[in-house]
Design a protein around this motif. Structure first.
Motif, PDB file in Angstrom:
ATOM      1  N   GLU A  93       0.866  -1.178   0.000  1.00 11.28           N
ATOM      2  CA  GLU A  93       0.000   0.000   0.000  1.00 11.28           C
ATOM      3  C   GLU A  93       0.906   1.232   0.000  1.00 11.28           C
ATOM      4  OE1 GLU A  93      -3.459   0.687   0.507  1.00 11.28           O
ATOM      5  OE2 GLU A  93      -3.884  -1.389  -0.046  1.00 11.28           O
ATOM      6  N   ARG A  97       6.244   5.296   3.793  1.00 10.57           N
ATOM      7  CA  ARG A  97       6.705   5.485   5.170  1.00 10.57           C
ATOM      8  C   ARG A  97       7.993   4.722   5.450  1.00 10.57           C
ATOM      9  NH1 ARG A  97       4.424   2.821  10.101  1.00 10.57           N
ATOM     10  NH2 ARG A  97       5.158   4.116  11.823  1.00 10.57           N
ATOM     11  N   ILE A  98       8.066   3.441   5.036  1.00  9.10           N
ATOM     12  CA  ILE A  98       9.263   2.672   5.378  1.00  9.10           C
ATOM     13  C   ILE A  98      10.467   3.170   4.570  1.00  9.10           C
ATOM     14  CG2 ILE A  98       8.947   0.702   3.796  1.00  9.10           C
ATOM     15  CD1 ILE A  98       9.744  -1.097   6.258  1.00  9.10           C
ATOM     16  N   LEU A 122       2.598  11.685   6.188  1.00 11.25           N
ATOM     17  CA  LEU A 122       3.374  10.734   6.969  1.00 11.25           C
ATOM     18  C   LEU A 122       3.764  11.341   8.323  1.00 11.25           C
ATOM     19  CD1 LEU A 122       5.793   9.439   4.187  1.00 11.25           C
ATOM     20  CD2 LEU A 122       3.827   8.236   5.156  1.00 11.25           C
ATOM     21  N   SER A 165      11.613   6.290   6.216  1.00 12.65           N
ATOM     22  CA  SER A 165      12.297   5.910   7.449  1.00 12.65           C
ATOM     23  C   SER A 165      13.736   5.467   7.137  1.00 12.65           C
ATOM     24  CB  SER A 165      11.505   4.793   8.138  1.00 12.65           C
ATOM     25  OG  SER A 165      12.049   4.479   9.403  1.00 12.65           O
ATOM     26  N   TYR A 169       0.856   4.142   1.476  1.00 18.08           N
ATOM     27  CA  TYR A 169       1.189   4.792   2.750  1.00 18.08           C
ATOM     28  C   TYR A 169       2.304   4.039   3.471  1.00 18.08           C
ATOM     29  CZ  TYR A 169       0.550   7.747   6.838  1.00 18.08           C
ATOM     30  OH  TYR A 169       0.753   8.658   7.854  1.00 18.08           O
ATOM     31  N   GLY A 170       2.156   2.712   3.545  1.00 19.27           N
ATOM     32  CA  GLY A 170       3.158   1.894   4.228  1.00 19.27           C
ATOM     33  C   GLY A 170       4.497   1.931   3.520  1.00 19.27           C
TER      34      GLY A 170
END
Lengths: 416, 416
Positions: B105, B111-112, B185, B115, B107-108
Motif C-alpha cells: 500500500e 513510510r518505510i 506521513l 524511514s 502509505y506503508g
C-alpha cells in the motif's frame, strides 16, 4: 534457581510521559535520531533486558495535527527499519516491533520479521495489533475502520498463516477466508525456531487470540488485583488450546520514576506533571478512548458515559473504572492518564520500586514488566543504574544473558 | 568538469552468475549473512560508488523448488530490513531497494522508505516494480497475476501517492481509483527532498511511467545500438512531462569479468560458465521469459516462437532477438543468458573494461552503470581494485564523494 522476571524497554522517542518533549533535558527530535535509539538499546542491553519494544501506527497519532505536533511522539522512524538498524548495533537484546494485521499481508509481514530475525541472529519478535485507530484506516482506503470482531477474525487467520510460514519449507500453503498463500518463505527457519509472537489485546476476543497464539502479552494494570485477574484469566484460557501457563509471559507496562531519595523522585514526577497542557491531556485521552467529543464536557466535571465503540473496548472499561473509583474529573483523569498513558506508575527509591515490582511478580500478577521510562535517556538510565542492580541483588533478575536468542532469554519453548 | 559516470553495485547473495554458488570460492549462505553484505557495501563505498542496489520478489525465485535451491539466490534477506542495517554500517553510499506496487500500500511503502532515508541521512532510493511473477501473485491471494496494463495503471497512481507523501506536511490527501490516503506521513521530509525513485520497466507503458516519475532507470542492453535506442527513446519521452533529459540517469546493467591479463579474465569466465547445469539454465530462462514449456523443446534446437505474455513483455523481445541474431540453440542461449541474466557481459583487462564502459557512456548509451559482479566478494573487489582506478585516471569517475545524499551523488535536482 529462583524464578526471575523478564524486562522489556519500551522505546518511544522523547519518552512515555506526554510532556516529555517539554522536559528541560528533552531531546525533541529523538524520534528521528538513530544514534539516540542505538544509545537506548545499548543501555538496555548492558542492563541485560530481554528486549526493546517499539509500538507503531501507520498514521499521525492524533486526529488534530496541532495537538499531534505537541506530543512526545509526533514524528518517528517506522519501527521495523529502525530495529533492523539496531540489530547490527547490538548483539544480545531482543528486538520487538508492532505491526498491524489490518494493513499488511501475512506473506510480506512474515518475511520482513523473519529477515529481522536472521539479521539479528534470532532476536526478533512481532507484536500483533489489529489497529483500532480510524486515523490509520483513513490512510488505507475509504472503507473506514472495520468492526472489532472482523478485525480479530482477520488477525486470527493472519497469525495462523504467519506461524505456518515461520515453520519453513514444510509450510503446506493456506487457502482461507481472508488470505491465500501458496509457497514457503525464501528464508531458512529462524535460529530461535520462530520469531517471538507478542500481543496486547485485552478484550475477550483479544485474550482468546493471545491464549491461542501469543508467546508474550503486554498489558496495562493499575492495581495488583487487576493484574492478577488478567493474569489468571489469560493463563486459564490456554489449556483449551493445548498450551501450558508458562508458554506465555505476561508483562504489564510500568512507568517508574526513580531517584536515590523518595523526595527527589517525587520532585522529578511533579516537574513533568506540571508540564502537561490541559488541551493535550484531554485530546490524548479522547484519542485513546476512540471518542471525539470529550472536550465538549466540563473539564472539571466527571467522565461522561461512553458510547459503544469499535475501537479498543478493553481500554475504555479500564479508564472509566479508574475515574469512578478515584472520583476524578476529566482534567484530573486526563493529567493522570497522560503521564503514563493508562499504565502503572510508581515513584520512589530503588528499594521502593523493587518492592512494588517484586510484589506484583511474586503476587501472581506478572511474569515481568515492560518498562516505560517517562523521558529518554534519563529515566531509562536511572532504572538501569538504580533499580536493575537492586533486582539482581534480590535474585529477581539475571546478571548475564543465559542464551543468545530472544526465545532463550524469555525461557520459551522452541516451536516444533 | 568532465561529465562523470554513475555507478551502482547490484548486490545479490553469492553473485549474479547463475553458477556463482558452485564457484570454489563461493560463500553459499551469503544471502543470509549480514556481515557479507556489510563488507560488500563498505567495499563499494570505499570505491565511491553512488549506490548499492537490491532486487526483490516476495516469493521463491523459481517455480520449481528443486531448481530454486540450486540457484545463487534461493534464500536471502528482505531488502528494506537489510538496507536499514547497512544504513548504520556505512556513511555515504546510496541504498536502493526494490519494492512492489502490486503487493504493498502506498502509505506503508512511502513510510518505510522515508524511514530508511532518515536512518541513512538522505541516502535511500525505491526501485518501483509491478511484480510480473505469478509465483509472487500466488502468495498474495487467489486472484492471480493482473494484466500488464492494470499493473502499470496501479503503479502510476501508487507512485503519484508516494511522491505526494514524500512532499511532507503539505500532502493534500489522495482519493483515486486504487488508493485513498488522507494524512501526511509521521516523518519530516527527507534530507534529500525525497528518496530517489528508480525504475526498470522497459515496455512502452513502463517507459512512459519512467519518463513521468523516475530519477534513475536501470535497463538491460547487449549492444551500444540497443542502449542508444533505449536511451534516446526514454529521454525523448520526458519533455511531455515537463522534465529535462538530465533529470533521469540511465544505468544499464553490466557484468564485468576483469583480471590483469585478458587470458586470466577469460579463464575466470570459462570456469564459471562450465559450472552451469543445463536444466538450471533452461529453467532460469523459462522463468525469466514467463513461459513454462521450454524444457519440452529440443535443447539443441532453436528458440520456439513465444506466446503472448502478461509477464515482462520487453524481456521476451530482447532475448528472442538475441537468439535469432546469434543463431543460438536453447542450450547455448540458456547458458549464455544464465551467466549474466540477460545483461551485458564484458571480459578483459582493466583498460579493456574501461574502454567498453567509456564507449557506451560517451556514445550516448548510458549515464552510468549498475555493476553486477559474477560472484561476491571476488568480482566486486576486482572491479573496485582494477577498473575504478582506471576510470578515475580517465576522469570518468569521482575520486571523492561531492555531497552526502544519494540525490547529490547522482547530480539530481532536489524536488520542489
Amino acid at each position: 534457581m529462583t524464578r526471575q522476571m523478564k524486562l522489556g524497554a519500551f522505546l518511544w522517542a522523547t519518552g512515555h510521559h506526554i510532556a516529555a518533549w517539554r522536559h528541560p533535558k528533552a531531546h525533541v527530535t529523538a524520534g528521528i535520531d538513530v544514534d539516540h535509539y542505538i544509545r537506548l538499546a545499548r543501555t538496555a542491553e548492558a542492563a541485560k533486558f530481554d528486549m526493546v519494544f517499539c509500538e507503531d501506527a501507520a498514521g499521525l497519532r492524533e486526529a488534530n495535527v496541532g495537538i499531534a505536533s505537541q506530543t512526545s511522539r509526533s514524528i518517528g522512524f517506522e519501527p521495523i527499519s529502525l530495529l533492523s538498524a539496531l540489530a547490527v548495533q547490538t548483539s544480545r537484546i531482543g528486538l520487538v516491533s508492532t505491526a498491524s494485521t489490518s494493513y499488511n499481508e501475512p506473506y510480506g509481514l512474515a518475511r520482513i520479521f523473519l529477515s529481522l530475525d536472521r539479521l539479528s541472529g534470532g532476536r526478533a519478535g512481532w507484536n500483533l495489533v489489529t489497529s483500532a485507530s480510524p486515523i490509520e484506516a483513513a490512510n488505507f482506503g475509504a472503507t473506514g475502520l472495520k468492526p472489532h470482531a472482523d478485525r480479530y477474525e482477520r488477525a486470527r487467520e493472519f497469525a495462523e498463516v504467519v506461524r505456518g510460514l515461520w515453520q519453513g519449507g514444510s509450510f503446506p500453503g493456506h487457502d482461507g477466508q481472508s488470505f491465500s498463500v501458496r509457497d514457503p518463505l525464501d528464508l531458512p527457519r529462524s535460529p530461535q525456531g520462530a520469531p517471538v509472537m507478542v500481543q496486547a489485546g485485552a478484550s475477550d476476543v483479544g485474550r482468546d487470540l493471545a491464549a491461542r497464539t501469543a508467546d508474550v502479552v503486554f498489558t496495562a494494570a493499575q492495581t495488583l488485583e487487576e493484574a492478577k485477574a488478567f493474569y489468571d484469566d489469560l493463563k486459564g484460557r490456554m489449556a483449551a488450546y493445548g498450551r501450558e501457563p508458562d508458554d506465555i509471559k505476561i508483562m504489564p507496562g510500568v512507568s517508574p520514576v526513580v531517584a536515590k531519595t523518595e523526595a527527589e523522585a517525587r520532585e522529578k514526577q511533579e516537574e513533568l506533571q506540571a508540564l502537561i497542557p490541559d488541551d493535550v491531556g484531554v485530546a490524548l485521552l479522547s484519542s485513546y478512548l476512540s471518542i471525539s467529543d470529550l472536550h465538549r464536557h466540563p473539564i472539571d466535571g466527571p467522565m461522561p458515559e461512553l458510547p459503544e465503540t469499535e475501537g479498543m473496548k478493553s481500554r475504555q472499561a479500564l479508564v472509566v473504572e479508574q475515574s469512578r473509583r478515584d472520583g476524578l474529573s476529566i482534567r484530573q483523569l486526563a493529567r493522570h492518564f497522560a503521564g503514563a498513558r493508562g499504565h502503572w506508575r510508581i515513584v520512589g527509591t530503588p528499594a521502593q520500586i523493587a518492592d512494588e515490582l517484586q510484589a506484583r511478580f511474586e503476587g501472581g500478577g506478572a511474569d515481568g514488566f515492560n518498562v516505560m521510562p517517562s523521558y529518554f535517556p534519563g529515566e531509562l538510565d536511572a532504572f538501569c543504574d538504580l533499580v536493575v542492580p537492586e533486582l539482581q541483588r534480590r535474585g529477581l533478575f539475571r546478571r548475564e544473558y543465559e542464551g543468545s536468542t530472544l526465545r532463550e532469554h524469555l525461557g520459551l519453548k522452541r516451536p516444533a
